[in-house]
Design an enzyme around this catalytic site. Structure first.
Site, PDB file in Angstrom:
ATOM      1  N   ASP A   7       0.875  -1.171   0.000  1.00  0.00           N
ATOM      2  CA  ASP A   7       0.000   0.000   0.000  1.00  0.00           C
ATOM      3  C   ASP A   7       0.915   1.224   0.000  1.00  0.00           C
ATOM      4  O   ASP A   7       1.395   1.641   1.050  1.00  0.00           O
ATOM      5  CB  ASP A   7      -0.899  -0.014   1.238  1.00  0.00           C
ATOM      6  CG  ASP A   7      -1.841   1.175   1.279  1.00  0.00           C
ATOM      7  OD1 ASP A   7      -2.315   1.590   0.202  1.00  0.00           O
ATOM      8  OD2 ASP A   7      -2.087   1.714   2.379  1.00  0.00           O
ATOM      9  N   GLU A  68      -1.268  -1.148  -4.880  1.00  0.00           N
ATOM     10  CA  GLU A  68      -2.514  -0.398  -5.084  1.00  0.00           C
ATOM     11  C   GLU A  68      -2.335   0.577  -6.235  1.00  0.00           C
ATOM     12  O   GLU A  68      -1.360   1.323  -6.298  1.00  0.00           O
ATOM     13  CB  GLU A  68      -2.912   0.365  -3.820  1.00  0.00           C
ATOM     14  CG  GLU A  68      -4.229   1.122  -3.979  1.00  0.00           C
ATOM     15  CD  GLU A  68      -4.642   1.850  -2.713  1.00  0.00           C
ATOM     16  OE1 GLU A  68      -4.687   3.093  -2.737  1.00  0.00           O
ATOM     17  OE2 GLU A  68      -4.901   1.159  -1.704  1.00  0.00           O
ATOM     18  N   ASP A 141      -2.777   1.103   7.048  1.00  0.00           N
ATOM     19  CA  ASP A 141      -1.889   0.837   5.903  1.00  0.00           C
ATOM     20  C   ASP A 141      -1.455  -0.629   5.877  1.00  0.00           C
ATOM     21  O   ASP A 141      -1.328  -1.225   4.806  1.00  0.00           O
ATOM     22  CB  ASP A 141      -0.649   1.742   5.978  1.00  0.00           C
ATOM     23  CG  ASP A 141      -1.020   3.197   6.137  1.00  0.00           C
ATOM     24  OD1 ASP A 141      -1.229   3.871   5.123  1.00  0.00           O
ATOM     25  OD2 ASP A 141      -1.114   3.650   7.297  1.00  0.00           O
TER      26      ASP A 141
END
Length: 222
Positions: A7, A68, A141
């Site tokens: 992430d 992501e 996260d």
């Protein structure tokens, strides 16, 4: 299949490693967050992220890396930092020849919860349940990194099975007419001779009958 989920973020970068496969239980191998101080310059912060990410890749030897996908948000500075940080795992995958996947947040949410608009609390709860964790992963996260890894294990594994099935089915199937023609053309076999070129004749004549005139009515009838 072992997947490293990332992430990306310049201030906080979530990392999560998951083992498993389609139809098999998933297991969390590792999870963490890399933090860089905002007082450092951007190049220094990116270098710190690279060093830590390289260490994770070497330590856990993932089969693939899932990141992501960056999309437009309201804060341009956030977009820039996220985009810069996302380049680090991409380079790590490319330098090692590892498969790289980019998943949008809605794809991840849909894969983990069945709802592409699920909130972070729902995603965290499902991750805790799927991985059979004693406590929810913190901070957000870290949970997002695990969700990315889970999403890719399921999506990537399913796509691999479909590709393998298609390849196996194609192996026992006779070649199509087009494939056979292409194969014969490559070998120079069965190439048809060029069609004869028509010879121009004087007006008002037909083949073998000098001076004969052929008239046609609409529809091709004589």
């Amino acid at each position: 299949m072992r997947v490293l989920g990332v992430d990306p973020g310049l201030t906080r970068c979530g990392l999560g490693v998951v083992d498993g496969g389609v139809g098999a239980p998933l297991r969390m191998v590792a999870v963490g967050v890399v933090r860089t101080p905002s007082s450092d310059s951007v190049p220094e912060r990116l270098l710190a992220l690279q060093i830590e990410l390289e260490d994770w890749v070497e330590r856990y030897a993932p089969d693939a890396i899932a990141v992501e996908r960056v999309f437009a948000r309201g804060d341009v500075s956030t977009i820039m930092g996220t985009a810069q940080a996302s380049a680090i795992p991409m380079l790590a995958a490319a330098s090692r020849g590892l498969p790289l996947a980019l998943h949008t947040p809605s794809e991840v949410k849909a894969a983990v919860t069945g709802n592409g608009r699920a909130d972070k609390a729902q995603v965290t709860a499902m991750i805790t349940r799927i991985l059979r964790l004693a406590n929810p992963p913190r901070p957000a996260d870290a949970a997002d990194a695990l969700a990315l890894a889970i999403c890719h294990v399921w999506r990537g594994g399913a796509q691999s099975r479909i590709a393998e099935a298609a390849a196996a089915a194609g192996a026992g199937r006779p070649p199509s007419r087009l494939q056979e023609a292409q194969r014969r053309a490559r070998r120079g076999v069965g190439t048809p001779a060029p069609a004869p070129t028509a010879t121009a004749r004087p007006a008002g004549t037909t083949a073998g009958v000098p001076g004969a005139v052929t008239s046609r009515t609409p529809g091709g009838r004589r």
